[in-house]
Each structure stands twice: as C-alpha cells, then as structure tokens.
Write a protein that holds these residues in place. Structure first.
Motif, PDB file in Angstrom:
ATOM      1  N   UNK A  46      34.170  44.579  43.106  1.00 35.76           N
ATOM      2  CA  UNK A  46      35.302  45.343  42.758  1.00 35.76           C
ATOM      3  C   UNK A  46      36.243  45.058  43.612  1.00 35.76           C
ATOM      4  N   UNK A  47      37.617  45.424  43.252  1.00 32.30           N
ATOM      5  CA  UNK A  47      38.753  45.084  44.153  1.00 32.30           C
ATOM      6  C   UNK A  47      39.684  46.346  43.781  1.00 32.30           C
ATOM      7  N   UNK A  48      40.573  46.535  44.590  1.00 34.80           N
ATOM      8  CA  UNK A  48      41.476  47.805  44.542  1.00 34.80           C
ATOM      9  C   UNK A  48      42.961  47.077  44.348  1.00 34.80           C
ATOM     10  N   UNK A  49      43.527  47.410  43.586  1.00 36.04           N
ATOM     11  CA  UNK A  49      44.848  47.052  43.288  1.00 36.04           C
ATOM     12  C   UNK A  49      46.042  48.036  43.217  1.00 36.04           C
ATOM     13  N   UNK A  79      38.908  48.149  40.066  1.00 37.73           N
ATOM     14  CA  UNK A  79      38.491  47.639  39.107  1.00 37.73           C
ATOM     15  C   UNK A  79      37.384  46.545  39.188  1.00 37.73           C
ATOM     16  N   UNK A  80      36.469  46.450  38.204  1.00 39.54           N
ATOM     17  CA  UNK A  80      35.454  45.379  38.434  1.00 39.54           C
ATOM     18  C   UNK A  80      36.063  43.837  37.886  1.00 39.54           C
ATOM     19  N   UNK A  81      35.616  42.974  38.675  1.00 36.61           N
ATOM     20  CA  UNK A  81      36.097  41.638  38.246  1.00 36.61           C
ATOM     21  C   UNK A  81      34.929  40.706  38.379  1.00 36.61           C
ATOM     22  N   UNK A  82      35.217  39.702  37.617  1.00 36.02           N
ATOM     23  CA  UNK A  82      34.065  38.464  37.632  1.00 36.02           C
ATOM     24  C   UNK A  82      34.774  37.041  37.464  1.00 36.02           C
TER      25      UNK A  82
END
Length: 342
Positions: A46-49, A79-82
């Motif tokens: 996860x990362x916050x933007x 959001x989730x990212x890969x």
C-alpha cells in the motif's frame, strides 16, 4: 412431441467447460526464464498519495472561490500497488486450465422432453461441425496472451508457454511469441500455425471427452525493472471509513488475477455479431455485453441474442446460420442458468 407443445424448461443450468484457476504473479529476469528457482512471488503493498481535485464539477461548484477552496483540501488516498522489484524486468503469470466434456448436457433440467431435444440438437451440431473452430479460438487466446489484460500493453516481449499435464508432469509443451499473434482476429501466422493447431486439437478432444485435458499456462512479460503490474482489483461492497480506495487481489499474499477474468479473456471469441470488424472479438455472453462500453451487441430485438437463437433452434427446429451455431454452443460451454422461470 410436436414443436408446438415443447417449452423451455423452467430449470435449466449448465456448468462451465473451460475451468481456469486463479493466476499468480512472480518477478524475475527475462534471461532466466528457464530457472524456476529465481522467480520470486510478487507481493502487493500500500502507498498513500496526495491527489488534486480533477473530477467534473457541478455548475454550482464552478465558482472560482469555491474551486480554490476545494483545491486547498487535498484528496488523500491509500491505494494498493504491485510493482516489479528494481532488479527484475519480467513478470511471470501462471495458471492452469481444465477442459471438460459434456457440452449441451445441463447440470439441471426439469423437463425430460426438452432435455432430449436439446441433446439431439447439440449432438447434431457436434457431428456436423465438431468443436474445432471454437477450440482453435480458445487456443489462440491462450497463445496471444489476451488473459494478461493490461499487463500485455506496452510490453517489450511476451512469451507464452502451454504444457499439457498428465500425472502432474508435462507431457507436451508449446511456446508462442504472443505479440506476433493478433488480438483483433484469429488469423495465425505461418510460424505458429502448427503449434496452434495442436493446442486447438487438444482442447477439442477435451470438449469431446476423448481424453482428460489439463493445461498449465505460463506467460513471461518483459516490461522493465521496477515497472507497475496489474493484478485484479477487488470489489469492496461494504467500504468503511478509512479503507483503501483501491484493493488488489492476492492469493496467500501473492498478487494474482481472478479466474473469472481469465475466463472472460479465453472466451473472447465472438466475432459473429454486427460490427465485429470494427471492435474485434468480444467475450461470449448471452446478450453480447461489453461492460466497459456499456453496450450489448446482441440485442433481442435483432433476434441475435442467445435466448432467441436457442429457442428457435430447440423449440422450432430453425437452426441458426453456422456462425451463430458456434455462438450458441460457446454460451453453453461458458455455462449459466438459462431456464424460462415464471
């Protein structure tokens, strides 16, 4: 029984005959495709933007002062990212596919007369056409990597390997340059034609029930070190305060693609609807639905939807033209509940 007295069964259901597993994501180096020990499971993080206001505004919100005030309040999201690691340039996607027999034999039917007519009709189709055309198209969608969806877009190289598994071991294997195969049609280049014919024949044998067919599909997608990849996105029906605005799918902490999404890609073989020359293949659906466009390409008013074609074929003995016969049988392979309930 005459055609006038035969009616569609109120309970009528078919199980899918192409049964994919979920797909799992791994990361590694393109030049190490044959070294299975070097491929590491790809995890989601996860990362916050901090986003800005960019949505279309209502008329009352277009006042400059209101817009300036809205922009001062940032659009914060988690959001989730890969992504691939920065020492890996290739995404590896793996899944298995079972091909089952029994097309045209419902899993549930409460009308024996209708069941008999249905079996006679599908048996007639199989005797006349077999499953060769449909199986060839299913094989093509495996070989061209359509199941990769967005992960295929912009890739430098895409290699798809298909193995037939017997007793857990690969009995036969085929390798395809996926980018050399079109997503717009099913015209095979000469270099891939023999391999496609062999995979298609194997799928057809599975649909006929001549042999048990289990395929292992592996795709290598060279997209660049550290690049983002795209697993399935989860639909969160009960979203509470503070939840992530995008949640990605994972199996035991390994990023993946839903089996339903794989199935949709594999059965994207319908080029028999009006306007197919412009749009290309769409997924087999009773009304030719394409949700991304909000449109159904097989309208009941045009009498080219699945239910109209099936009823005319079974109840009235009016066989559709050959292409729409392929379509009707492909819907039965897709599976579903098609009874005429009151």
């Amino acid at each position: 029984m005459t055609n006038d007295t035969l009616k569609t069964a109120s309970v009528l259901a078919f199980e899918r005959k192409l049964d994919p597993s979920d797909a799992l994501f791994f990361a590694g180096d393109w030049n190490q495709r044959d070294a299975s020990s070097t491929w590491q499971p790809l995890q989601i993080h996860a990362k916050s933007v901090r986003g800005t206001i960019s949505n279309r505004l209502k008329t009352k919100d277009q006042d400059p002062a209101k817009l300036d005030a809205a922009i001062e309040n940032p659009n914060l999201q988690t959001v989730d990212v890969a992504t691939l690691p920065h020492d890996a340039d290739t995404l590896k996607v793996t899944f298995t596919l079972r091909v089952l027999s029994g097309t045209g034999t419902p899993s549930a039917c409460n009308d024996s007369d209708y069941l008999q007519r249905l079996r006679e009709t599908i048996d007639g189709y199989v005797q006349e056409h077999g499953f060769a055309e449909l199986a060839r198209r299913y094989a093509f969608n495996l070989a061209n990597g359509r199941f990769l969806w967005r992960n295929r877009v912009g890739a430098e190289q895409v290699e798809v390997r298909i193995e037939r598994l017997v007793d857990g071991k690969a009995q036969s294997a085929w390798t395809f340059d996926a980018l050399a195969l079109s997503l717009r049609n099913f015209d095979a280049p000469a270099a891939a034609r023999q391999a496609l014919d062999e995979v298609g024949a194997l799928v057809a044998d599975g649909l006929h029930g001549r042999q048990n067919v289990l395929l292992a599909v592996t795709a290598f997608v060279r997209i660049g070190r550290g690049q983002e990849v795209f697993p399935s996105q989860e639909l969160i029906l009960d979203r509470g305060r503070g939840d992530k605005s995008k949640t990605l799918y994972a199996v035991d902490n390994v990023a993946g693609i839903h089996s339903q999404k794989l199935g949709n890609a594999i059965r994207s073989v319908d080029t028999w609807y009006p306007g197919a020359e412009e749009l290309g293949p769409i997924a087999i659906e009773p009304y030719g639905s394409v949700t991304t466009q909000g449109k159904a390409y097989r309208q009941p008013k045009a009498k080219i939807d699945f239910y109209t074609l099936l009823d005319n074929w079974i109840l009235k003995g009016k066989a559709p033209e050959r292409d729409n016969q392929h379509y009707v049988v492909a819907v039965l392979i897709r599976g579903g509940v098609f009874g005429d309930a009151s």
